[in-house]
Structures are given as C-alpha cells and as structure tokens.
Design a protein around this motif. Structure first.
Motif, PDB file in Angstrom:
ATOM      1  N   GLY A  14       0.651  -1.056  -0.112  1.00 16.93           N
ATOM      2  CA  GLY A  14       0.084   0.205   0.061  1.00 16.93           C
ATOM      3  C   GLY A  14       0.833   1.151  -0.074  1.00 16.93           C
ATOM      4  N   HIS A  15       2.083   1.175   0.281  1.00 21.40           N
ATOM      5  CA  HIS A  15       3.133   2.383   0.350  1.00 21.40           C
ATOM      6  C   HIS A  15       3.881   2.137  -1.110  1.00 21.40           C
ATOM      7  CE1 HIS A  15       2.711   3.724   4.606  1.00 21.40           C
ATOM      8  NE2 HIS A  15       1.963   2.717   4.441  1.00 21.40           N
ATOM      9  N   ILE A  16       4.407   1.054  -1.448  1.00 16.57           N
ATOM     10  CA  ILE A  16       5.260   1.058  -2.617  1.00 16.57           C
ATOM     11  C   ILE A  16       4.523   1.158  -3.645  1.00 16.57           C
ATOM     12  CG2 ILE A  16       6.432  -0.842  -3.956  1.00 16.57           C
ATOM     13  CD1 ILE A  16       6.960  -2.414  -1.276  1.00 16.57           C
ATOM     14  N   THR A  17       3.408   0.674  -3.950  1.00 12.34           N
ATOM     15  CA  THR A  17       2.464   1.150  -5.130  1.00 12.34           C
ATOM     16  C   THR A  17       2.064   2.423  -5.513  1.00 12.34           C
ATOM     17  OG1 THR A  17       1.389  -1.169  -4.888  1.00 12.34           O
ATOM     18  CG2 THR A  17       0.370   0.681  -6.405  1.00 12.34           C
ATOM     19  N   PRO A  18       1.948   3.330  -4.371  1.00 11.62           N
ATOM     20  CA  PRO A  18       1.814   4.652  -4.866  1.00 11.62           C
ATOM     21  C   PRO A  18       3.100   5.553  -5.189  1.00 11.62           C
ATOM     22  CG  PRO A  18       0.793   4.331  -2.728  1.00 11.62           C
ATOM     23  CD  PRO A  18       1.320   3.249  -3.074  1.00 11.62           C
ATOM     24  N   ILE A 241      -3.640   8.645 -10.966  1.00 13.68           N
ATOM     25  CA  ILE A 241      -4.393   7.324 -11.257  1.00 13.68           C
ATOM     26  C   ILE A 241      -3.451   6.531 -12.150  1.00 13.68           C
ATOM     27  CG2 ILE A 241      -6.342   6.632 -12.486  1.00 13.68           C
ATOM     28  CD1 ILE A 241      -7.469   9.545 -12.006  1.00 13.68           C
ATOM     29  N   PRO A 242      -3.624   5.221 -11.524  1.00 16.81           N
ATOM     30  CA  PRO A 242      -2.608   3.988 -12.236  1.00 16.81           C
ATOM     31  C   PRO A 242      -2.901   4.362 -13.695  1.00 16.81           C
ATOM     32  CG  PRO A 242      -3.639   3.309 -10.282  1.00 16.81           C
ATOM     33  CD  PRO A 242      -4.411   4.707 -10.609  1.00 16.81           C
ATOM     34  N   GLY A 343     -21.945  -3.045 -11.054  1.00 14.82           N
ATOM     35  CA  GLY A 343     -22.687  -2.038 -10.637  1.00 14.82           C
ATOM     36  C   GLY A 343     -22.287  -1.198  -9.376  1.00 14.82           C
ATOM     37  N   CYS A 344     -22.043  -2.124  -8.480  1.00  7.91           N
ATOM     38  CA  CYS A 344     -21.698  -1.650  -7.210  1.00  7.91           C
ATOM     39  C   CYS A 344     -20.381  -2.025  -6.419  1.00  7.91           C
ATOM     40  CB  CYS A 344     -22.608  -2.036  -6.349  1.00  7.91           C
ATOM     41  SG  CYS A 344     -22.688  -1.572  -4.522  1.00  7.91           S
ATOM     42  N   PHE A 345     -19.431  -1.422  -5.942  1.00  9.17           N
ATOM     43  CA  PHE A 345     -18.230  -1.584  -5.378  1.00  9.17           C
ATOM     44  C   PHE A 345     -18.370  -1.272  -3.947  1.00  9.17           C
ATOM     45  CE2 PHE A 345     -13.498  -0.083  -5.293  1.00  9.17           C
ATOM     46  CZ  PHE A 345     -13.145  -1.188  -4.772  1.00  9.17           C
ATOM     47  N   VAL A 346     -18.154  -2.473  -2.900  1.00 11.72           N
ATOM     48  CA  VAL A 346     -18.087  -2.631  -1.515  1.00 11.72           C
ATOM     49  C   VAL A 346     -16.589  -2.474  -1.299  1.00 11.72           C
ATOM     50  CG1 VAL A 346     -18.666  -3.843   0.613  1.00 11.72           C
ATOM     51  CG2 VAL A 346     -20.176  -3.496  -1.538  1.00 11.72           C
ATOM     52  N   THR A 347     -16.109  -1.350  -0.928  1.00 12.63           N
ATOM     53  CA  THR A 347     -14.535  -1.198  -0.634  1.00 12.63           C
ATOM     54  C   THR A 347     -14.340  -0.714   0.849  1.00 12.63           C
ATOM     55  OG1 THR A 347     -12.573   0.264  -1.372  1.00 12.63           O
ATOM     56  CG2 THR A 347     -14.774   1.137  -1.438  1.00 12.63           C
ATOM     57  N   HIS A 348     -12.915  -1.418   0.981  1.00 11.98           N
ATOM     58  CA  HIS A 348     -12.446  -0.988   2.331  1.00 11.98           C
ATOM     59  C   HIS A 348     -11.931   0.389   2.696  1.00 11.98           C
ATOM     60  CE1 HIS A 348      -8.944  -1.461  -0.064  1.00 11.98           C
ATOM     61  NE2 HIS A 348      -8.036  -1.701   0.867  1.00 11.98           N
ATOM     62  N   CYS A 349     -11.871   1.131   1.802  1.00 20.61           N
ATOM     63  CA  CYS A 349     -11.410   2.632   1.240  1.00 20.61           C
ATOM     64  C   CYS A 349     -10.042   2.870   1.624  1.00 20.61           C
ATOM     65  CB  CYS A 349     -12.092   3.308   2.665  1.00 20.61           C
ATOM     66  SG  CYS A 349     -13.899   3.246   2.516  1.00 20.61           S
ATOM     67  N   GLY A 350      -9.355   1.886   1.196  1.00 21.59           N
ATOM     68  CA  GLY A 350      -7.880   2.171   0.767  1.00 21.59           C
ATOM     69  C   GLY A 350      -7.920   3.229  -0.035  1.00 21.59           C
ATOM     70  N   LEU A 351      -6.922   4.283  -0.062  1.00 21.42           N
ATOM     71  CA  LEU A 351      -6.793   5.361  -1.126  1.00 21.42           C
ATOM     72  C   LEU A 351      -6.804   4.722  -2.438  1.00 21.42           C
ATOM     73  CD1 LEU A 351      -6.897   8.148  -1.231  1.00 21.42           C
ATOM     74  CD2 LEU A 351      -4.208   8.203  -0.845  1.00 21.42           C
ATOM     75  N   GLY A 352      -5.942   3.708  -2.750  1.00 17.18           N
ATOM     76  CA  GLY A 352      -5.817   3.305  -4.246  1.00 17.18           C
ATOM     77  C   GLY A 352      -7.206   2.808  -4.600  1.00 17.18           C
ATOM     78  N   ASP A 432     -15.954  12.766 -13.434  1.00 20.20           N
ATOM     79  CA  ASP A 432     -15.660  13.754 -14.535  1.00 20.20           C
ATOM     80  C   ASP A 432     -14.748  14.459 -14.338  1.00 20.20           C
ATOM     81  OD1 ASP A 432     -17.839  12.544 -15.835  1.00 20.20           O
ATOM     82  OD2 ASP A 432     -19.346  14.155 -15.524  1.00 20.20           O
ATOM     83  N   PHE A 433     -14.620  15.007 -13.095  1.00 19.35           N
ATOM     84  CA  PHE A 433     -13.643  15.926 -12.640  1.00 19.35           C
ATOM     85  C   PHE A 433     -12.058  15.268 -12.646  1.00 19.35           C
ATOM     86  CE2 PHE A 433     -10.356  16.963  -9.179  1.00 19.35           C
ATOM     87  CZ  PHE A 433     -10.370  18.455  -9.650  1.00 19.35           C
ATOM     88  N   LEU A 434     -11.948  13.763 -11.940  1.00 19.60           N
ATOM     89  CA  LEU A 434     -10.962  13.225 -11.818  1.00 19.60           C
ATOM     90  C   LEU A 434     -10.258  12.892 -13.480  1.00 19.60           C
ATOM     91  CD1 LEU A 434     -11.587  10.976  -8.988  1.00 19.60           C
ATOM     92  CD2 LEU A 434      -9.811  12.578  -8.864  1.00 19.60           C
ATOM     93  N   LEU A 435     -11.298  12.616 -14.550  1.00 21.88           N
ATOM     94  CA  LEU A 435     -10.849  12.169 -15.599  1.00 21.88           C
ATOM     95  C   LEU A 435     -10.902  13.248 -16.647  1.00 21.88           C
ATOM     96  CD1 LEU A 435     -13.086   8.976 -16.139  1.00 21.88           C
ATOM     97  CD2 LEU A 435     -10.627   9.093 -15.397  1.00 21.88           C
TER      98      LEU A 435
END
Length: 456
Positions: A14-18, A241-242, A343-352, A432-435
C-alpha cells in the motif's frame, strides 16, 4: 532541468504502489527515478514500470530479524503483529542505502518512514521530502503537532477520538474502537526506544516538504491545516491514477461476469492485507447473499483458515450457486470495475481502491477496516457524498451485521432511492473531474516546478 529522485517507501504494498505510480508520472516528463525495492518484490513489479529507461529498481536485501519469517520482505509476508520487526529490518538497511546514495547522488530523496533517512539525504547533498501515503484528511486528523502533544506524551484513545483543535471539518470523528486500533498501531514500540508514531514525526520534522497524493479541489482545507501545523510546504501530486491496464480480464471472471445484465453485479474487495475474523467474514458474505443480487467477493481467508471454501457458512455455496463467487486470490480490480456487468463496489476505503472506484461507474459502499480507511470513509460519505458507509453494529469492536451490508447496497443500487440518486450525481461529478483532460498533468507540472524551486 532534469531531476533525479531516489525513493525508499515503507515496505508495504500500500506504500510501494503509490511510490511507483508517482515514479511513472515523473518519468513520463523525463525525470530519473531510483526506487529502492527488495529483491523478490522487484520481480512482481517489473510489469508496472511503464518507463524502464527512466525508472531503475535498486535491489536491496532485507536483513533477517528474529521473529520475521525467512525471506520476508514486505507486510504481505507477515502478520500485522510483526510490523515492528519489519521496521527494525528496514533500519538495518541504513548502511546499504548510505552507500547507494553516495554513488547515485540524487537531487531529492523521497521517504515515508525511516527517521534516519533525511540525515543521509543531506549528507549526500540531496533534499529529503516526505511522501505521505496517508490521505491529507487522515494525516491532519492524527497530527501530533496540531494537537500540541509533546513527543514523549503517552498517546491514549481519548487523544484520537476527537479531531485536533482548529480541524477544518465537523464531520470527521472516530468511533472508540477505531481510535483504539490507530493508537495500537502508532504506539507500538519499534526499537531504539521509539514508537511508530515517533519515528514518523521525527522523519517529517527533518524533511524539507511533505507530498500528498491529493488535490486542492477536494482536500484544500486539510492542505492549509497541515501546512500551518508543520510549518512546511505541502506539495500536491494530484490523483496519480494508475495507467489503464493493457491486459484483458482473466477468462474466469470475464466469462462469469458476462452472464449477468449491465450494472447488476456487486463487487466486494477489502484489500490485499485485510484478514477478517471468521464471524465478520461469514457475516459479510451472508450480507452479500442477502441482497439477492449477483456478487463477486475478493477476500482473503479469515484468521485460522487456509482456504476460502473451508470458512464459508454452511449451505452458502449451494444457496448462491450460479450468482455468487467468493475468490481468495489476487484479482484485476481495475478491469473488474470497468466490466459493464459490475454496478456496485463495496470497498475498504484504501486510497488506491477509492480512486479506482471514483473513476469507475460503479456505485460505492464503504466498509472501512483499519487506520486511514475510517477517515477516508467519512470524507467520501459525509463531505463529498459519493457513496454510503455501512452502519456499524452496537458491538464495540466495529462489527458489521449482514443487514447493514444489504441495506447499504440497496440504497446505492435502488434507482428509486432519493439518497442513492443524490449520491450517484455527486459521484458522476467527481468522476468527470478526475478524468478531466489535463488535470493530472497540470498537478505533475506544478509538482515538478515546486521540486525544482526547492533545489534553488
């Protein structure tokens, strides 16, 4: 002016990837990166080095420390309880890093943990910069400087249950069990008489600037707060964004997802390092079953279990056959989120994962499990209102009941839901903002200019 940056992230994916994502963005603009990585870990990341002519992986051997499994290199190889041992092993690489810096002669050294690295950077004529993989809001919330707490102050749960004085948002607070888990990590003794939080604060204090993977349009209020608290310039690198994956989605998932209608599948993933207790694991998959919708869950086996199948609730596989899949291995998350059936993403909210979710068209449900994820979930659900957080149970350990999971998914998937409609509109705005064309490059250009100014 071409820059040469040496980077040494904390040895967690989670640190190396960013760090690697940022390296790719800087290399795209013609700047040179030397990224220190353990030997085996390098092999797994070669395909993610998009600019090998500019990015060099510098091999380091992680010394053995009693208590670490043989060959352990990153947090992926160890239980959470062994994190202090891994940090001790990183400290033992000091002489190796010193020698490398003497040969490389970088302009800038980018770091996020070793408190001795800023001194080595200056020894070799480089500027040390702290690159925080924590989001700005979390960094601001946990700031000891903002709380006016001395270095030797014994951190308690009460210290982190409320935000520091002057914190810019009234919405961000932690539940007691969340504050307790953060305090447990921050106050863990590492060696040399220091805790993890003390190491971080010493490293930050000795650096010339702090970088964040963020943007002013969303976290500007926290940027100003951190600059004032630490009396250091804050440099924003943008969303980073990757790069889109050129590969195709694995046939197993592609063919399975193709069997469902557009936007109907619930995808759940809690990150590569999240290992749930058995009761929470079973409650989560039962919650997904309760939605009545097709679902794909990418989860690690719970504590005490070697395989996913052995941990599933009795009768679960028979009841969900044909519409539910629980998978225990690595998945191509970006490609799954782009599949039209999801259609739906249940996420743990890691920044990536949050960024990947924000730029997708999936509805977002937040189920934070650790550290910065709690604050991330509050920012996303209460401030940006781009998704909903799963309600916690009455228990004091953060347990999430199956009914709460089903309720949150339905709020987001029900097209007649007023809240869901509002949240979907907000999500579309920020996607739209991020892209937006040129957004990321404008941040990288400003970052490069700021780094060059630091060298003057």
């Amino acid at each position: 002016m071409q820059l040469h940056l040496a980077m040494y992230p904390l040895l967690a994916m989670g640190h190396i990837t960013p760090y690697l994502h940022l390296a790719n963005k800087l290399a795209m603009e013609g700047h040179k990166i030397s990224l220190f990585l353990p030997n085996k870990t390098q092999i797994n990341l070669v395909s993610h080095n998009c600019h090998p002519d500019y990015i060099t992986f510098i091999p380091i051997t992680i010394p053995h420390v009693d208590g670490l499994p043989p060959g352990a290199e990153t947090t992926k190889d160890i239980p959470v309880s062994s994190m202090p041992k891994l940090l001790q092993a990183m400290d033992l690489t000091r002489d190796t890093i010193d020698a490398y810096l003497g040969n490389l002669k970088p302009d800038i050294v980018v770091l996020d943990t070793p408190e001795w690295l800023p001194g080595l950077a200056r020894k070799h004529g480089a500027k040390p910069i702290y690159f925080a993989t924590l989001p700005l809001a979390m960094f601001a919330y946990c700031s000891l400087s903002a709380r006016n707490l001395p270095q030797n102050h014994p951190i308690t749960v009460d210290d982190f249950s409320s935000p520091p004085p002057g914190f810019p948002s009234p919405n961000i607070r932690l539940y007691p069990h969340e504050a307790k888990s953060i305090v447990g990590i921050f106050t863990r003794p590492i060696g040399n008489g220091m805790t993890f939080l003390q190491k971080l604060n010493i490293a930050i204090e000795q650096c010339d600037a702090i970088m964040f993977k963020s943007f002013r349009e969303i976290e500007g209020i926290y940027c100003d707060f951190v600059e004032k608290s630490f009396n250091k310039p804050v440099l924003l690198v943008g969303p980073v964004i990757p790069e889109p994956q050129n590969s195709n989605l694995n046939d197993l998932f592609d063919s399975w997802l193709n069997g469902f209608s557009q936007g109907s599948v619930v995808y759940c993933a809690l990150g590569s390092e999240c290992v749930l207790e058995k009761d929470q694991f079973q409650e989560l998959v039962l919650g997904l079953e309760l939605t009545g919708r097709p679902f794909l869950a990418a989860l690690k086996p719970p504590k005490g279990y070697e395989t996913i199948d052995s941990a599933l609730p009795q009768g679960f596989e028979e009841r969900t056959k044909g519409r539910g899949m629980v998978y225990g291995g690595w998945v191509q998350q970006q490609l799954i989120l782009q599949h039209p059936s999801v259609g739906c993403f249940v996420t743990h909210c890691g920044l990536g994962s949050l960024l990947e979710g924000l730029v997708s068209k999936c509805q977002l449900v937040f189920m934070p499990r650790a550290v910065d994820q709690f604050v991330n979930a509050r920012v996303m659900s209460l401030e940006l209102r781009v998704g909903v957080e799963v309600e916690k149970d009455d228990r004091d350990d953060g347990f999430v009941a199956r009914e709460s999971i089903e309720k949150a998914v339905e709020l987001m998937m029900d097209e007649d839901s007023q809240l869901g409609g509002e949240v979907r509109g907000n999500h579309a705005h920020w996607r739209d903002f991020l892209l937006m064309e040129g957004l990321e490059k404008s941040y990288i250009d400003r970052l490069i200019a700021s780094l060059q100014e630091l060298l003057c």
